[in-house]
Design a protein around this motif. Sequence first.
Motif, PDB file in Angstrom:
ATOM      1  N   ILE A   1       0.804  -0.885  -0.051  1.00  0.00           N
ATOM      2  CA  ILE A   1       0.144   0.107  -0.008  1.00  0.00           C
ATOM      3  C   ILE A   1       0.986   1.196  -0.158  1.00  0.00           C
ATOM      4  O   ILE A   1       1.846   1.345   0.894  1.00  0.00           O
ATOM      5  CB  ILE A   1      -0.908   0.043   1.235  1.00  0.00           C
TER       6      ILE A   1
ATOM      7  N   TYR B   1      -4.889   5.706  -1.946  1.00  0.00           N
ATOM      8  CA  TYR B   1      -3.975   4.537  -1.724  1.00  0.00           C
ATOM      9  C   TYR B   1      -3.553   3.761  -3.129  1.00  0.00           C
ATOM     10  O   TYR B   1      -4.742   3.195  -3.428  1.00  0.00           O
ATOM     11  CB  TYR B   1      -4.429   3.544  -0.464  1.00  0.00           C
TER      12      TYR B   1
ATOM     13  N   LEU C   1      -7.587   3.291  -3.933  1.00  0.00           N
ATOM     14  CA  LEU C   1      -8.560   3.446  -2.943  1.00  0.00           C
ATOM     15  C   LEU C   1      -8.529   4.590  -2.250  1.00  0.00           C
ATOM     16  O   LEU C   1      -7.582   5.075  -2.078  1.00  0.00           O
ATOM     17  CB  LEU C   1      -8.559   2.064  -1.915  1.00  0.00           C
TER      18      LEU C   1
ATOM     19  N   LEU D   1      -5.371   2.973   8.405  1.00  0.00           N
ATOM     20  CA  LEU D   1      -4.822   1.527   8.102  1.00  0.00           C
ATOM     21  C   LEU D   1      -4.472   0.991   9.616  1.00  0.00           C
ATOM     22  O   LEU D   1      -3.867   1.579  10.529  1.00  0.00           O
ATOM     23  CB  LEU D   1      -3.498   1.757   7.344  1.00  0.00           C
TER      24      LEU D   1
ATOM     25  N   GLN E   1     -13.228   4.859   9.835  1.00  0.00           N
ATOM     26  CA  GLN E   1     -13.217   4.063   8.685  1.00  0.00           C
ATOM     27  C   GLN E   1     -11.813   3.598   8.731  1.00  0.00           C
ATOM     28  O   GLN E   1     -10.856   3.999   8.712  1.00  0.00           O
ATOM     29  CB  GLN E   1     -13.663   4.913   7.375  1.00  0.00           C
TER      30      GLN E   1
ATOM     31  N   TYR F   1      -8.949   0.186   7.462  1.00  0.00           N
ATOM     32  CA  TYR F   1      -8.589  -0.852   6.394  1.00  0.00           C
ATOM     33  C   TYR F   1      -8.085  -1.833   7.443  1.00  0.00           C
ATOM     34  O   TYR F   1      -6.987  -1.605   8.194  1.00  0.00           O
ATOM     35  CB  TYR F   1      -7.555  -0.496   5.449  1.00  0.00           C
TER      36      TYR F   1
ATOM     37  N   ILE G   1      -6.532  -9.824   6.317  1.00  0.00           N
ATOM     38  CA  ILE G   1      -7.281  -9.608   5.108  1.00  0.00           C
ATOM     39  C   ILE G   1      -6.568 -10.704   4.135  1.00  0.00           C
ATOM     40  O   ILE G   1      -7.362 -11.606   3.702  1.00  0.00           O
ATOM     41  CB  ILE G   1      -6.840  -8.357   4.106  1.00  0.00           C
TER      42      ILE G   1
ATOM     43  N   PHE H   1     -10.011  -5.910   0.466  1.00  0.00           N
ATOM     44  CA  PHE H   1      -9.734  -4.952   0.987  1.00  0.00           C
ATOM     45  C   PHE H   1     -10.393  -3.718   0.831  1.00  0.00           C
ATOM     46  O   PHE H   1     -10.083  -3.195  -0.255  1.00  0.00           O
ATOM     47  CB  PHE H   1      -7.928  -4.691   0.320  1.00  0.00           C
ATOM     48  N   LYS H   2     -11.026  -3.313   1.456  1.00  0.00           N
ATOM     49  CA  LYS H   2     -11.848  -1.997   1.641  1.00  0.00           C
ATOM     50  C   LYS H   2     -11.733  -1.438   3.208  1.00  0.00           C
ATOM     51  O   LYS H   2     -11.401  -2.068   4.080  1.00  0.00           O
ATOM     52  CB  LYS H   2     -13.199  -2.474   1.071  1.00  0.00           C
ATOM     53  N   ALA H   3     -12.291  -0.402   3.330  1.00  0.00           N
ATOM     54  CA  ALA H   3     -12.289   0.395   4.576  1.00  0.00           C
ATOM     55  C   ALA H   3     -13.674  -0.200   5.240  1.00  0.00           C
ATOM     56  O   ALA H   3     -14.971  -0.309   4.608  1.00  0.00           O
ATOM     57  CB  ALA H   3     -12.351   1.613   4.498  1.00  0.00           C
ATOM     58  N   TYR H   4     -13.808  -0.498   6.591  1.00  0.00           N
ATOM     59  CA  TYR H   4     -14.764  -0.778   7.428  1.00  0.00           C
ATOM     60  C   TYR H   4     -15.195  -0.014   8.275  1.00  0.00           C
ATOM     61  O   TYR H   4     -14.411   0.682   8.849  1.00  0.00           O
ATOM     62  CB  TYR H   4     -14.475  -2.302   7.870  1.00  0.00           C
TER      63      TYR H   4
ATOM     64  N   TYR I   1     -15.115  -4.365  14.651  1.00  0.00           N
ATOM     65  CA  TYR I   1     -15.687  -4.527  13.280  1.00  0.00           C
ATOM     66  C   TYR I   1     -16.872  -5.156  13.466  1.00  0.00           C
ATOM     67  O   TYR I   1     -16.691  -6.407  13.261  1.00  0.00           O
ATOM     68  CB  TYR I   1     -14.527  -5.166  12.690  1.00  0.00           C
TER      69      TYR I   1
END
Length: 312
Positions: free
Chosen positions: A150, A157, A175, A180, A201, A203, A209, A216-219, A245
């Motif tokens: 990343i 990113y 993204l 992070l 938010q 990652y 992951i 790979f996305k923001a939660y 999460y």
Amino acid sequence: MKGMKWMLVLMALFFTCMPQLGRQDLSAKASTVKKEGKIGLGPYWFEGKAEINHYTLSQNRYRDLHPGEAVLVFVTEPFLTDKQVKNDQGQKKNSTTVLKLNNIQRFTTGIYDYSVMTSVFTPEELKRFPHSLKVSSSSQDWCGQTFMQINQEKENYKVELRSYFENEGDQNLSLPQALLEDEVWTRLRMGPDALPLGTVQVYPSAMYIRLMHKPFKAYTVEAKLEKYAGNEFKGNNLKVYQLNYPELERKLEIVFQDKEPYLIEGWTDSHPALLDKQMRQTIAKRTHTLMEAYWQKNNLKDLPLRKDLGID
């Protein structure tokens, strides 16, 4: 003679794996400590040594908790903001000081073993660089290997993924920036005030992951900082930083000392296992910490230092 002695020291540092050349003032305290309050790096981090921490590990994987160990190496180094690599040549242009973390985790799964390493490069100047400039992570086991990197690129990113799994394959993503999880560890060492709270938010970590084969996305995460009230970790004035999460049914808790340099005592990571979906908890506990210029300790005579770290 003194001038010649210092010249030889600087030349030696230049050819090590972690040179301090490129830092504007090696003996100075981190500027952000004075300018921005509690957030920043103090003189502890600029003594020409790395902080090496050893942890026992019980890893949630497949249908069991597997034995292993983790080593977290924290060290400062000059870093080029354009190339996003270590500043080897000592240029001042496009260079900043980062706190680097090399997080190495090894554990067995039955007959075969895993080795996972994640490197994080977080600038000392958090106001100028609100997110880490780079994270790279690789995982190896007997089946094959994966690699993920990343890089911060303006407001996005740049993400590269290389994997032996067909469904993951080779991916190149762009993204939006968000916190992070991998940079939480270095931000924490700069002081608890560097940690975001509330609904944020995030990652998830590259290790989570990849091992769980999640996109790979923001939660959306609930982040809390509290006094540690559990009994897994021993010590005075401990605090715990939590990332919850809901979508992943996962909770990460990092327990640390509430005084500089905010030593990390360990962590727990609770989530459903990959195969049977049963909730299990990874746990890591610190056993040893050593401040050492390890890159100079690479001879057979240096092997006893491994015992000082609790490494077999």
